[in-house]
Design a protein around this motif. Structure first.
Motif, mmCIF file in Angstrom:
data_model
loop_
_atom_site.group_PDB
_atom_site.id
_atom_site.type_symbol
_atom_site.label_atom_id
_atom_site.label_comp_id
_atom_site.label_asym_id
_atom_site.label_seq_id
_atom_site.Cartn_x
_atom_site.Cartn_y
_atom_site.Cartn_z
ATOM 1 N N ASP A 1 52.978 -25.497 24.243
ATOM 2 C CA ASP A 1 52.541 -26.880 24.070
ATOM 3 C C ASP A 1 51.810 -27.385 25.319
ATOM 4 O O ASP A 1 51.605 -26.656 26.287
ATOM 5 C CB ASP A 1 53.723 -27.783 23.717
ATOM 6 N N LYS A 2 51.444 -28.650 25.294
ATOM 7 C CA LYS A 2 50.695 -29.250 26.403
ATOM 8 C C LYS A 2 51.469 -29.157 27.716
ATOM 9 O O LYS A 2 50.906 -28.837 28.775
ATOM 10 C CB LYS A 2 50.378 -30.715 26.068
ATOM 11 N N LYS A 3 52.759 -29.437 27.665
ATOM 12 C CA LYS A 3 53.585 -29.391 28.882
ATOM 13 C C LYS A 3 53.622 -27.979 29.460
ATOM 14 O O LYS A 3 53.511 -27.791 30.682
ATOM 15 C CB LYS A 3 54.994 -29.888 28.566
ATOM 16 N N ALA A 4 53.799 -26.972 28.619
ATOM 17 C CA ALA A 4 53.843 -25.587 29.090
ATOM 18 C C ALA A 4 52.498 -25.176 29.686
ATOM 19 O O ALA A 4 52.440 -24.472 30.704
ATOM 20 C CB ALA A 4 54.220 -24.656 27.944
ATOM 21 N N ASP B 1 41.501 -33.209 23.820
ATOM 22 C CA ASP B 1 40.683 -33.097 25.032
ATOM 23 C C ASP B 1 40.720 -31.666 25.563
ATOM 24 O O ASP B 1 39.700 -31.107 25.979
ATOM 25 C CB ASP B 1 41.193 -34.038 26.129
ATOM 26 N N LEU B 2 41.909 -31.086 25.542
ATOM 27 C CA LEU B 2 42.085 -29.727 26.062
ATOM 28 C C LEU B 2 41.360 -28.699 25.200
ATOM 29 O O LEU B 2 40.672 -27.821 25.719
ATOM 30 C CB LEU B 2 43.571 -29.395 26.143
ATOM 31 N N THR B 3 41.512 -28.805 23.888
ATOM 32 C CA THR B 3 40.846 -27.815 23.022
ATOM 33 C C THR B 3 39.337 -27.923 23.147
ATOM 34 O O THR B 3 38.630 -26.918 23.112
ATOM 35 C CB THR B 3 41.276 -27.999 21.555
ATOM 36 N N ARG B 4 38.846 -29.162 23.314
ATOM 37 C CA ARG B 4 37.407 -29.346 23.486
ATOM 38 C C ARG B 4 36.946 -28.732 24.811
ATOM 39 O O ARG B 4 35.935 -28.025 24.873
ATOM 40 C CB ARG B 4 37.071 -30.836 23.434
ATOM 41 N N HIS C 1 41.454 -35.886 34.728
ATOM 42 C CA HIS C 1 41.977 -37.016 33.966
ATOM 43 C C HIS C 1 43.481 -37.243 34.116
ATOM 44 O O HIS C 1 43.979 -38.277 33.674
ATOM 45 C CB HIS C 1 41.646 -36.821 32.483
ATOM 46 N N GLY C 2 44.205 -36.307 34.714
ATOM 47 C CA GLY C 2 45.645 -36.451 34.840
ATOM 48 C C GLY C 2 46.376 -35.910 33.619
ATOM 49 O O GLY C 2 45.770 -35.644 32.582
ATOM 50 N N TYR C 3 47.680 -35.766 33.737
ATOM 51 C CA TYR C 3 48.474 -35.208 32.635
ATOM 52 C C TYR C 3 48.523 -36.161 31.456
ATOM 53 O O TYR C 3 48.304 -35.775 30.307
ATOM 54 C CB TYR C 3 49.894 -34.892 33.109
ATOM 55 N N GLU C 4 48.826 -37.421 31.736
ATOM 56 C CA GLU C 4 49.119 -38.370 30.669
ATOM 57 C C GLU C 4 47.927 -38.602 29.739
ATOM 58 O O GLU C 4 48.073 -38.616 28.514
ATOM 59 C CB GLU C 4 49.567 -39.710 31.280
ATOM 60 N N THR D 1 49.595 -39.580 38.215
ATOM 61 C CA THR D 1 49.359 -41.011 38.066
ATOM 62 C C THR D 1 49.683 -41.487 36.651
ATOM 63 O O THR D 1 49.215 -40.911 35.669
ATOM 64 C CB THR D 1 47.894 -41.343 38.390
ATOM 65 N N ASN D 2 50.508 -42.521 36.573
ATOM 66 C CA ASN D 2 50.878 -43.136 35.281
ATOM 67 C C ASN D 2 51.491 -42.133 34.296
ATOM 68 O O ASN D 2 51.348 -42.286 33.080
ATOM 69 C CB ASN D 2 49.658 -43.799 34.623
ATOM 70 N N CYS D 3 52.177 -41.137 34.810
ATOM 71 C CA CYS D 3 52.787 -40.128 33.939
ATOM 72 C C CYS D 3 54.092 -40.671 33.364
ATOM 73 O O CYS D 3 54.962 -41.121 34.111
ATOM 74 C CB CYS D 3 53.043 -38.846 34.732
ATOM 75 N N SER D 4 54.220 -40.629 32.036
ATOM 76 C CA SER D 4 55.432 -41.147 31.391
ATOM 77 C C SER D 4 56.380 -40.028 30.959
ATOM 78 O O SER D 4 57.438 -40.311 30.393
ATOM 79 C CB SER D 4 55.048 -41.991 30.170
ATOM 80 N N ASN D 5 56.000 -38.766 31.219
ATOM 81 C CA ASN D 5 56.884 -37.654 30.880
ATOM 82 C C ASN D 5 57.784 -37.381 32.090
ATOM 83 O O ASN D 5 57.305 -36.905 33.129
ATOM 84 C CB ASN D 5 56.059 -36.410 30.542
#
Length: 202
Positions: free
Chosen positions: A55-58, A37-40, A28-31, A116-120
């Motif tokens: 966190d998500k970034k780490a 979604d990750l915990t699931r 699904h990409g980072y963004e 793709t479409n990453c805003s970070n």
């Protein structure tokens, strides 16, 4: 008599959870991959995720590191094991066709598709740096080939490296769009037709 309190043991396997996170980010990409979604996908709670990975970034940074030495290691192996530059790049592209279309995991390359479409900006820059580092390694390997007489002395090393990088990135996107391994292997073989040859002596 008092007993020393022990921390609550982790109720999940960290490596398994990291692999599951890799699959989520790869697909699904980072963004668009949220913490929920990750915990699931990982089968853990948000507090467990934060305690184990930050966190998500780490977590994504750790995923990228694991991907580079696992699924994405085919290029480095080819460069290390093949005696010629042409053999190294030909093998890299053919093995990429296999990895990009392997049905056991998401298609394409995580380092290409996850951006793709990453805003970070930090994540985007880190992925860009990795891709540029790959291009630098391409240039270095081609340059060694020129020095060894495998390619003509006037070879434009930078352009050839960028061309092969563009082929690799394009193969990743085409795999995401449904290209088969055989189709991408044909692309790999066609790409190697541009490889400069040393003029025959005489």
């Amino acid at each position: 008599m008092t007993t020393k309190a022990r921390g609550r043991p982790r109720s999940f396997d960290r490596l398994t959870a990291l692999e599951q996170a890799t699959m989520a980010f790869w697909e699904h990409g980072y963004e668009t991959t949220s913490v929920s979604d990750l915990t699931r996908a990982m089968g853990i709670s948000a507090p467990s995720l934060y305690a184990a990975f930050g966190d998500k970034k780490a977590l994504f940074e750790e995923v990228v590191e694991a991907y580079a030495v696992g699924y994405g290691a085919y290029g480095g192996r080819a460069f290390d094991e093949e005696p010629t530059a042409r053999g190294a790049f030909g093998r890299m592209l053919v093995e990429a066709a296999d990895v990009f279309t392997d049905p056991s995991h998401p298609r394409g390359c995580l380092m290409i598709s996850a951006a793709t479409n990453c805003s970070n900006p930090e994540v985007e820059q880190a992925l860009r740096d990795r891709r540029n580092s790959n291009l630098a390694s391409f240039e270095e390997r081609i340059g060694r080939g020129v020095a060894a007489g495998e390619l003509p002395a006037g070879t434009d090393v930078t352009t050839l490296a960028r061309l092969l990088g563009a082929v690799l990135q394009g193969m990743s996107q085409q795999a995401r769009d449904g290209a088969t391994r055989e189709e991408l292997e044909a692309v790999a073989e066609a790409a190697m037709l541009v490889w400069p040859s040393v003029p025959a002596a005489g």
